[in-house]
Design a protein around this motif. Structure first.
Motif, mmCIF file in Angstrom:
data_model
loop_
_atom_site.group_PDB
_atom_site.id
_atom_site.type_symbol
_atom_site.label_atom_id
_atom_site.label_comp_id
_atom_site.label_asym_id
_atom_site.label_seq_id
_atom_site.Cartn_x
_atom_site.Cartn_y
_atom_site.Cartn_z
ATOM 1 N N TYR A 1 1.105 -1.112 0.417
ATOM 2 C CA TYR A 1 0.265 0.091 -0.249
ATOM 3 C C TYR A 1 0.648 1.219 0.252
ATOM 4 O O TYR A 1 0.129 2.194 -0.604
ATOM 5 C CB TYR A 1 -0.770 0.318 1.013
ATOM 6 N N GLU B 1 -4.807 2.324 4.095
ATOM 7 C CA GLU B 1 -4.836 1.236 4.556
ATOM 8 C C GLU B 1 -3.243 0.890 4.815
ATOM 9 O O GLU B 1 -2.325 0.309 5.216
ATOM 10 C CB GLU B 1 -4.965 -0.190 2.528
ATOM 11 N N LYS C 1 -3.003 1.656 8.396
ATOM 12 C CA LYS C 1 -3.548 0.337 8.896
ATOM 13 C C LYS C 1 -2.732 -0.454 9.112
ATOM 14 O O LYS C 1 -2.518 -1.248 9.857
ATOM 15 C CB LYS C 1 -4.748 -0.253 7.808
ATOM 16 N N TRP C 2 -2.289 -1.110 8.792
ATOM 17 C CA TRP C 2 -1.259 -2.344 8.773
ATOM 18 C C TRP C 2 0.651 -1.886 8.962
ATOM 19 O O TRP C 2 0.635 -2.668 10.260
ATOM 20 C CB TRP C 2 -1.091 -2.523 6.837
#
Length: 320
Positions: A64, A72, A75-76
């Motif tokens: 991402y 995203e 988020k990760w």
């Protein structure tokens, strides 16, 4: 009995790791081929199927990051840094947080980065001015930013204004073009639009005789409007490296020069310091036409991509 338990545990863990490596094989292959959009989809399947570990989370975040999907990526990366990471991971996470407007958390990650890589120039810059944001917000507004009428729903960038009121830029808007695996958008072309007296931009058209079936652009135009420097791919010169295990061919970005005759750009030629061992791209010609600036990861820099310059005298070039 205790020894038997430890041995069985080792076998079980080894089996899990082996299975995970097997599970990630398809996603890893896509990632290694720079097909980040499809790679992210495959890693996401593993994450949603409870077959993910810290490696999968990091590969997801990196995928991402590479296509600038900041939401995203954040988020990760948040899951990735639950365990101790290398300096560059904290730096990338900080950049994604900053892009999302989460400046306080971004600064925390930059502090982690600076602790792990204190001699890195980026770390030194951050440490020397950690409270840069209030200073930036306190500056007087100098201009307004507005979306132009020729913007598309794809990637548009690298705009340059010429002396005859034309705007050249790169765009992936041509949906008839083949898409590339990096971001699943069409390959880039160089476009020309008209800069009007009222400040608007209109009538964007692809530049003839310059665009190829590969990525083209961005471009830089000399102050007299007669010379264009632009990036394209080494495949045009049939120069690339083969990776048999990945069943792929990898090219580099080369710089080209073209001259204007009437309304057409002709005589496109590669510059002599192109090399299939590294990229040379993002050209910018000086006002007097005697110095060409560009970015490159060629040997002799400070690491990664750096800004380079080379002297220009007609069709002769110095050493970058």
């Amino acid at each position: 009995m205790r020894k038997l338990y430890i041995t069985l545990s080792f076998v079980m863990v080894s089996g899990i790791l082996s299975a995970q490596n097997q599970y990630t094989k398809a996603a890893d292959k896509l990632f290694d081929r720079y097909e980040y959009v499809d790679a992210a989809k495959e890693y996401l399947k593993l994450a949603e199927g409870n077959k993910a570990d810290s490696y999968v989370y990091k590969q997801l975040a990196e995928s991402y990051y590479n296509v600038f999907n900041t939401k995203e990526a954040v988020k990760w990366y948040a899951k990735v840094v639950e365990q101790k990471q290398d300096a560059e991971t904290y730096y990338k996470y900080a950049q994604m947080l900053k892009a999302e407007g989460n400046f306080n958390e971004s600064d925390k990650q930059m502090q982690q980065f600076a602790q792990l890589a204190p001699n890195d120039q980026r770390a030194k810059a951050f440490v020397s001015k950690p409270n840069y944001l209030p200073e930036l917000k306190g500056q007087t507004k100098l201009y307004d930013i507005a979306k132009s009428d020729v913007s598309s729903d794809k990637t548009d960038f690298g705009a340059v204004l010429t002396n005859d009121n034309n705007v050249y830029f790169s765009s992936s808007r041509n949906n008839s073009r083949k898409t590339n695996g990096w971001n699943e958008e069409p390959y880039l072309d160089i476009y020309k639009a008209t800069y009007n007296a009222n400040g608007t931009i209109s009538d964007a058209v692809a530049v003839e005789n310059i665009n190829t079936k590969w990525h083209d652009g961005p471009a830089s135009i000399s102050s007299d409007g007669t010379t264009m420097y632009y990036g394209s791919e080494s495949f045009n010169e049939k120069e690339f490296t083969k990776d048999k295990p990945k069943n792929a061919k990898f090219g580099k970005i080369y710089l080209y020069k073209a001259t204007k005759e009437g309304d057409k750009w002709v005589n496109a030629k590669p510059l002599p310091f192109n090399n299939k061992a590294y990229d040379v791209r993002n050209p910018s010609i000086s006002k007097d036409g005697k110095t060409l600036y560009f970015s490159s990861n060629m040997p002799g820099g400070f690491g990664g991509e750096d800004i380079w310059k080379v002297s220009v005298n007609g069709d002769e070039y110095g050493t970058p």
